[in-house]
Motif scaffolding. Structure first.
Motif, short mmCIF file in Angstrom:
data_model
loop_
_atom_site.label_atom_id
_atom_site.label_comp_id
_atom_site.label_asym_id
_atom_site.label_seq_id
_atom_site.Cartn_x
_atom_site.Cartn_y
_atom_site.Cartn_z
N GLY A 210 0.76 -1.33 -0.03
CA GLY A 210 0.07 -0.09 -0.12
C GLY A 210 0.79 1.24 -0.18
O GLY A 210 0.66 2.22 -0.71
N ILE A 211 1.94 1.01 0.66
CA ILE A 211 2.81 2.40 0.89
C ILE A 211 3.58 2.66 -0.54
O ILE A 211 3.72 3.80 -0.98
N ARG A 212 4.08 1.63 -0.87
CA ARG A 212 4.62 1.43 -2.32
C ARG A 212 3.68 2.29 -3.34
O ARG A 212 4.09 3.22 -4.04
N ASP A 216 4.37 5.70 -5.35
CA ASP A 216 4.35 5.81 -6.81
C ASP A 216 3.16 7.00 -7.34
O ASP A 216 3.47 7.63 -8.13
N GLU A 217 2.19 7.05 -6.36
CA GLU A 217 1.33 7.86 -7.03
C GLU A 217 1.65 9.30 -6.62
O GLU A 217 1.67 10.29 -7.47
N LEU A 218 2.21 9.25 -5.45
CA LEU A 218 3.03 10.94 -5.23
C LEU A 218 4.12 11.22 -6.22
O LEU A 218 3.81 12.30 -6.61
N ALA A 219 4.64 10.45 -6.75
CA ALA A 219 5.90 10.59 -7.77
C ALA A 219 5.24 10.90 -8.94
O ALA A 219 5.64 11.98 -9.60
N THR A 220 4.00 10.17 -9.36
CA THR A 220 3.38 10.67 -10.62
C THR A 220 2.92 11.85 -10.51
O THR A 220 2.94 12.81 -11.26
N ASN A 221 2.07 12.22 -9.20
CA ASN A 221 1.49 13.62 -8.99
C ASN A 221 2.52 14.64 -9.41
O ASN A 221 2.33 15.47 -9.88
#
Ligand SMILES: [Zn+2]
Length: 280
Positions: A210-212, A216-221
């Protein structure tokens, strides 16, 4: 290992009630062709079967001899292999015929005709497991295990050949025996996970996963497109609106003239534009 217990309380050895500080284990085999536990262990507990000759060792002096061991390995009535503990492990046994009685747990493997590899392999495995169990109980290592014949060579037991008249017929020796006990002891240092531990482990894996995903989501954003100007990078559907806003002076950009528009911002602007918000 199928470890059971039937203490030979009628045996004079049990009644003598002497305790020892356990320093080792002595492996014996019975020297008689009779693999059935009921020959030595009794009375019948429903698993052993009935000893019709009534000559088991739960008697003062079996066969008129002062003898008793801590356990027997052999066959139950149904033919399966089991271990019966017959004395408390720290009880002084009468098995070695020498000073080994003061230091060693002694157990007997019931012999058959010595030729049956299946029987041998089964009781050998049972004996290895018993010794590993006892090593853990009494803080011993495989180096503390000897057979009766080795005890004789060390001068701590009477002159018997067991078990080295039997093991080599099946490619085994006390050295392979000790190595097998050692292997079992070292394997058991990595204890298998309990169900509860497994569940905890799986939950941890899910959490990490979940953390990963979040990372990933934050990095994409954070890599989200930011549009500095109206060019080929900007979606075509947004260009007329943004161009209009710039021309009308509603959008001016920063000091360097960069618009710094995100996708969300241009979508809102386009919607407002379609609603006629900028057409005054
Ligand atoms: Zn012996």
């Amino acid at each position: 290992m199928d470890l059971r217990k039937l203490i030979l309380v009628n045996n004079d050895c049990y009644k003598a009630g002497k305790k020892i500080d356990v320093k080792g284990i002595m492996v014996h085999s019975t020297g008689a062709n009779n693999p059935w536990l009921k020959r030595y262990v009794g009375p019948d507990d429903g698993f052993l079967g009935v000893n019709k000759n009534g000559n088991h060792w739960n008697t003062a002096r079996p066969g008129g001899i002062q003898v008793c061991v801590h356990a027997f390995i052999g066959k139950l009535a149904d033919g399966s292999i089991a271990t019966y503990q017959t004395l408390p492990w720290n009880h002084r046994g009468w098995h070695g015929g020498g000073s080994s009685n003061n230091t060693h747990i002694g157990f007997e493997i019931c012999e058959d005709g010595l030729a049956d590899a299946n029987y041998f392999n089964a009781v050998y495995k049972e004996a290895v497991e018993l010794c590993a169990y006892l090593c853990k109980e009494f803080n011993l290592t495989e180096q503390n295990i000897i057979c009766h014949s080795e005890g004789y060579k060390k001068g701590i037991a009477s002159n018997h050949g067991d078990v080295m008249h039997w093991f080599p017929k099946h490619g085994k020796s006390m050295d392979t025996f000790r190595a097998d006990v050692k292997r079992l002891l070292s394997n058991e240092e990595d204890e298998p996970m309990t169900l509860e531990e497994k569940q905890k482990f799986n939950m941890l894996v899910d959490t990490v996963e979940g953390i990963r995903k979040k990372v990933d989501e934050l990095a994409t954003n954070s890599n989200k497109m930011v549009y500095a100007c109206v060019d080929g990078n900007m979606p075509e559907w947004a260009r007329p609106t943004i161009t209009k806003l710039c021309e009308k002076g509603y959008l001016r950009g920063d000091q360097e003239g960069k618009l710094n528009l995100t996708d969300d911002m241009i979508r809102i602007m386009v919607v407002l534009d379609r609603a006629g918000a900028f057409d005054k």
